[in-house]
Design an enzyme around this catalytic site. Structure first.
Site, PDB file in Angstrom:
ATOM      1  N   CYS A  76       0.770  -1.357  -0.062  1.00  0.00           N
ATOM      2  CA  CYS A  76       0.029   0.009   0.018  1.00  0.00           C
ATOM      3  C   CYS A  76       0.823   1.363  -0.095  1.00  0.00           C
ATOM      4  O   CYS A  76       0.411   2.419  -0.330  1.00  0.00           O
ATOM      5  CB  CYS A  76      -0.993   0.022   1.155  1.00  0.00           C
ATOM      6  SG  CYS A  76      -0.673   0.981   2.545  1.00  0.00           S
ATOM      7  N   CYS A  79       3.194   3.148   4.862  1.00  0.00           N
ATOM      8  CA  CYS A  79       4.133   2.978   6.006  1.00  0.00           C
ATOM      9  C   CYS A  79       5.337   2.395   5.558  1.00  0.00           C
ATOM     10  O   CYS A  79       5.484   1.421   5.577  1.00  0.00           O
ATOM     11  CB  CYS A  79       3.646   1.973   7.259  1.00  0.00           C
ATOM     12  SG  CYS A  79       2.105   2.739   8.041  1.00  0.00           S
ATOM     13  N   TYR A 296      -2.379  30.774   9.823  1.00  0.00           N
ATOM     14  CA  TYR A 296      -2.668  29.433   9.570  1.00  0.00           C
ATOM     15  C   TYR A 296      -3.401  28.846  10.430  1.00  0.00           C
ATOM     16  O   TYR A 296      -2.848  27.774  11.019  1.00  0.00           O
ATOM     17  CB  TYR A 296      -1.304  28.732   8.893  1.00  0.00           C
ATOM     18  CG  TYR A 296      -0.683  29.213   7.749  1.00  0.00           C
ATOM     19  CD1 TYR A 296      -1.091  29.081   6.286  1.00  0.00           C
ATOM     20  CD2 TYR A 296       0.521  30.127   8.008  1.00  0.00           C
ATOM     21  CE1 TYR A 296      -0.284  29.750   5.464  1.00  0.00           C
ATOM     22  CE2 TYR A 296       0.953  30.723   7.188  1.00  0.00           C
ATOM     23  CZ  TYR A 296       0.859  30.456   5.997  1.00  0.00           C
ATOM     24  OH  TYR A 296       1.571  31.188   4.891  1.00  0.00           O
ATOM     25  N   GLU A 317      -6.828  32.613   8.793  1.00  0.00           N
ATOM     26  CA  GLU A 317      -6.805  31.408   8.212  1.00  0.00           C
ATOM     27  C   GLU A 317      -7.696  31.567   6.818  1.00  0.00           C
ATOM     28  O   GLU A 317      -8.698  32.477   6.776  1.00  0.00           O
ATOM     29  CB  GLU A 317      -7.784  30.340   9.255  1.00  0.00           C
ATOM     30  CG  GLU A 317      -8.497  29.473   8.676  1.00  0.00           C
ATOM     31  CD  GLU A 317      -7.597  28.266   8.003  1.00  0.00           C
ATOM     32  OE1 GLU A 317      -6.434  27.819   8.314  1.00  0.00           O
ATOM     33  OE2 GLU A 317      -7.868  27.844   6.747  1.00  0.00           O
ATOM     34  N   ASP A 363       1.804  27.987  11.440  1.00  0.00           N
ATOM     35  CA  ASP A 363       1.616  26.596  11.010  1.00  0.00           C
ATOM     36  C   ASP A 363       1.227  26.399   9.621  1.00  0.00           C
ATOM     37  O   ASP A 363       0.054  26.125   9.527  1.00  0.00           O
ATOM     38  CB  ASP A 363       0.896  26.183  12.290  1.00  0.00           C
ATOM     39  CG  ASP A 363       0.293  24.556  12.188  1.00  0.00           C
ATOM     40  OD1 ASP A 363       1.377  23.982  11.382  1.00  0.00           O
ATOM     41  OD2 ASP A 363      -0.398  24.184  12.961  1.00  0.00           O
ATOM     42  N   CYS A 390       5.129  20.754   8.989  1.00  0.00           N
ATOM     43  CA  CYS A 390       5.120  19.115   8.893  1.00  0.00           C
ATOM     44  C   CYS A 390       5.921  18.789   7.950  1.00  0.00           C
ATOM     45  O   CYS A 390       6.167  17.572   7.205  1.00  0.00           O
ATOM     46  CB  CYS A 390       3.695  18.674   8.568  1.00  0.00           C
ATOM     47  SG  CYS A 390       3.194  19.435   7.281  1.00  0.00           S
TER      48      CYS A 390
HETATM   49  N1  SAH Z   1      -2.848  25.431  12.940  1.00  0.00           N
HETATM   50  C1  SAH Z   1      -4.071  24.714  12.579  1.00  0.00           C
HETATM   51  C2  SAH Z   1      -4.085  24.599  11.133  1.00  0.00           C
HETATM   52  C3  SAH Z   1      -2.655  24.029  10.711  1.00  0.00           C
HETATM   53  S1  SAH Z   1      -2.742  23.492   8.760  1.00  0.00           S
HETATM   54  C4  SAH Z   1      -3.912  23.324  13.392  1.00  0.00           C
HETATM   55  O1  SAH Z   1      -2.834  23.048  13.892  1.00  0.00           O
HETATM   56  O2  SAH Z   1      -5.072  22.662  13.434  1.00  0.00           O
HETATM   57  C5  SAH Z   1      -2.631  24.884   7.947  1.00  0.00           C
HETATM   58  C6  SAH Z   1      -3.784  25.675   7.756  1.00  0.00           C
HETATM   59  O3  SAH Z   1      -3.366  26.779   6.714  1.00  0.00           O
HETATM   60  C7  SAH Z   1      -5.101  25.030   7.057  1.00  0.00           C
HETATM   61  O4  SAH Z   1      -6.177  25.266   8.002  1.00  0.00           O
HETATM   62  C8  SAH Z   1      -5.098  25.745   5.784  1.00  0.00           C
HETATM   63  O5  SAH Z   1      -6.459  25.783   5.273  1.00  0.00           O
HETATM   64  C9  SAH Z   1      -4.568  27.131   5.893  1.00  0.00           C
HETATM   65  N2  SAH Z   1      -3.996  27.674   4.771  1.00  0.00           N
HETATM   66  C10 SAH Z   1      -3.600  27.410   3.741  1.00  0.00           C
HETATM   67  N3  SAH Z   1      -3.317  28.344   2.968  1.00  0.00           N
HETATM   68  C11 SAH Z   1      -3.285  29.668   3.629  1.00  0.00           C
HETATM   69  C12 SAH Z   1      -3.240  30.997   3.367  1.00  0.00           C
HETATM   70  N4  SAH Z   1      -2.765  31.269   2.070  1.00  0.00           N
HETATM   71  N5  SAH Z   1      -3.514  31.912   4.292  1.00  0.00           N
HETATM   72  C13 SAH Z   1      -3.953  31.369   5.457  1.00  0.00           C
HETATM   73  N6  SAH Z   1      -4.196  30.351   5.760  1.00  0.00           N
HETATM   74  C14 SAH Z   1      -3.879  29.375   4.799  1.00  0.00           C
END
Ligand code: SAH
Length: 433
Positions: A76, A79, A296, A317, A363, A390
């Site tokens: 798959c 992992c 974000y 966001e 983030d 990540c």
């Molecule tokens: N901090 C949150 C989300 C992190 S993921 C948590 O830990 O749950 C990254 C996030 O960035 C997502 O929610 C995505 O929708 C948002 N995102 C993506 N591109 C963006 C942009 N250009 N401006 C603002 N937010 C954005």
């Protein structure tokens, strides 16, 4: 070195993609699934200008850290480390993060030991299973590595047990007629609730199945049909319809209730998520009179968690459903010192130049930030920046841009959110020079 040649080799290192590294006639050869110090007979399958690829033919001397794969599905591609002892996975990730950030950013950065998970199996809270009908048979499961073929599985060792149970039930209750209408099935499970989203063309055959699913699984509180007629491979479409229950589930994060729409992002490992945020808060060393920005911000998990330590937090966001969730979550948890704005993060930074905030949390998605985005963000002049990422490669690139713009990375804390895979999350603490 030529294709199809066979060699007996000793592995000298592992790369971050789950391959062992060997050297033949001074040339690097990548061999998937091979571990450091293993002696092995390999066959060369591809030769490039500066490196080559091989496959294992016969493992002559296995590593002490090699284990019997916990999962029977080798194909798959999900992992990469199913056959590697968990303690060694952490050691590998720690070593790789140190090397990466020291080599590509700065020797002086303190790269801490990777925080391991106490629950490395059955952790994922979200799955998207592709569905196809082929030769009168329903195929549903995971894509085979580098392909669009589906590997049908009975169980996935890194998915939550609730998701495995729902998946197995669906496998035996979906009819061919229904499967023909589907492209994917999305399942998300929080501590107390679960959500199922059928993704496809026509919802007319799904009401009875949805009712049955609701009756069988007491934790399921949300079943939807999402319409996707797109020609590309984007999984979710815009429009959707509620089949049973509501269009969100409730999760908990750092003591806060989090309402979660199916279009909103949420961390896939809920146990490690809390450890990640706790560590990020510790590193930020927040003070009661400080003003913070959470760029974000998703459903507001970070902003809400830090709100009790600071004076004010603004979350930014781009996904509307996630901002709606964040506003609702503020209310659900009786928090008054947070605001959420639906806007592009970079655009926000551009408009708020010289706002002089104290601490910035970022983030971003896997691709990281843009150079322009970083140049705009530093105009907010935070004293400290906590960057959660990540993707170690985009983090490296962005840390260098921050460095050129007056922010030095002091500490990196890797957290293992994606056990048994090559994935790794990092928290970087940056301070104004
Ligand atoms: N901090 C949150 C989300 C992190 S993921 C948590 O830990 O749950 C990254 C996030 O960035 C997502 O929610 C995505 O929708 C948002 N995102 C993506 N591109 C963006 C942009 N250009 N401006 C603002 N937010 C954005």
């Amino acid at each position: 070195m030529k294709k199809n040649e066979e060699y007996i080799v000793t592995c000298i290192d592992e790369n971050r993609m789950g391959s062992g590294i060997v050297k033949i006639e001074n040339q690097v050869v990548f061999v998937p699934d091979l571990l450091k110090d293993e002696v092995c007979k390999i066959k060369i399958v591809k030769v490039k200008k500066n490196y080559a690829f091989g496959i294992i033919l016969d493992l002559i001397q296995p590593s002490n850290y090699r284990i019997k794969p916990l999962c029977p599905y080798k194909t798959c591609g999900g992992c990469q480390y199913m056959n590697v002892d968990y303690v060694y996975q952490i050691e590998m990730k720690s070593r790789q993060m140190k090397e990466l950030f020291h080599r590509n950013v700065k020797e002086e950065i303190q790269v801490l030991h990777t925080i391991e998970s106490i629950n490395p199996l059955y952790y994922r809270n979200k799955a998207q299973f592709p569905v196809q009908v082929k030769d009168g048979q329903i195929l549903m499961g995971f894509y085979r590595k580098h392909s669009n073929d589906i590997v049908s599985c009975n169980e996935c060792k890194i998915q939550s047990k609730e998701i495995n149970n729902i998946y197995q039930w669906l496998q035996s209750h979906i009819s061919i007629q229904q499967a023909k209408e589907l492209r994917h099935i999305f399942i998300r499970a929080s501590k107390n609730e679960s959500q199922v989203v059928f993704i496809g063309r026509d919802d007319s055959k799904f009401q009875k199945l949805s009712n049955q699913l609701m009756d069988t699984f007491p934790k399921v509180t949300s079943i939807l049909f999402n319409f996707n007629n797109r020609k590309d491979n984007v999984i979710l479409g815009e429009e959707y319809k509620i089949l049973s229950g509501r269009d969100f589930i409730i999760e908990e994060c750092m003591g806060n209730k989090i309402q979660l729409h199916f279009k909103s992002f949420f961390q896939v490992n809920p146990i490690q998520m809390e450890i990640l945020y706790q560590k990020a808060i510790e590193l930020a060393n927040l003070k009661k009179d400080e003003r913070c920005i959470d760029l974000y911000s998703g459903t507001g998990t970070i902003a809400l968690a830090i709100s009790k330590y600071v004076k004010h937090v603004t979350g930014v966001e781009i996904v509307k459903e996630a901002v709606d969730n964040a506003n609702k979550n503020k209310e659900l948890n009786h928090i008054t010192n947070c605001d959420f704005i639906c806007q592009d993060a970079t655009e926000f930074a551009h408009e708020h130049k010289n706002d002089n905030i104290d601490v910035l949390f970022v983030d971003p998605p896997r691709k990281g930030m843009t150079k322009q985005g970083i140049e705009d963000i530093v105009t907010l002049k935070p004293n400290r920046i906590v960057y959660i990422s990540c993707n170690p490669d985009s983090l490296c690139r962005d840390l260098n841009v921050f460095d050129q713009n007056g922010y030095e990375c002091q500490i990196i804390q890797p957290v293992d959110m994606f056990c048994y895979t090559t994935g790794i999350e990092n928290i970087a603490l940056l301070v104004k020079k």
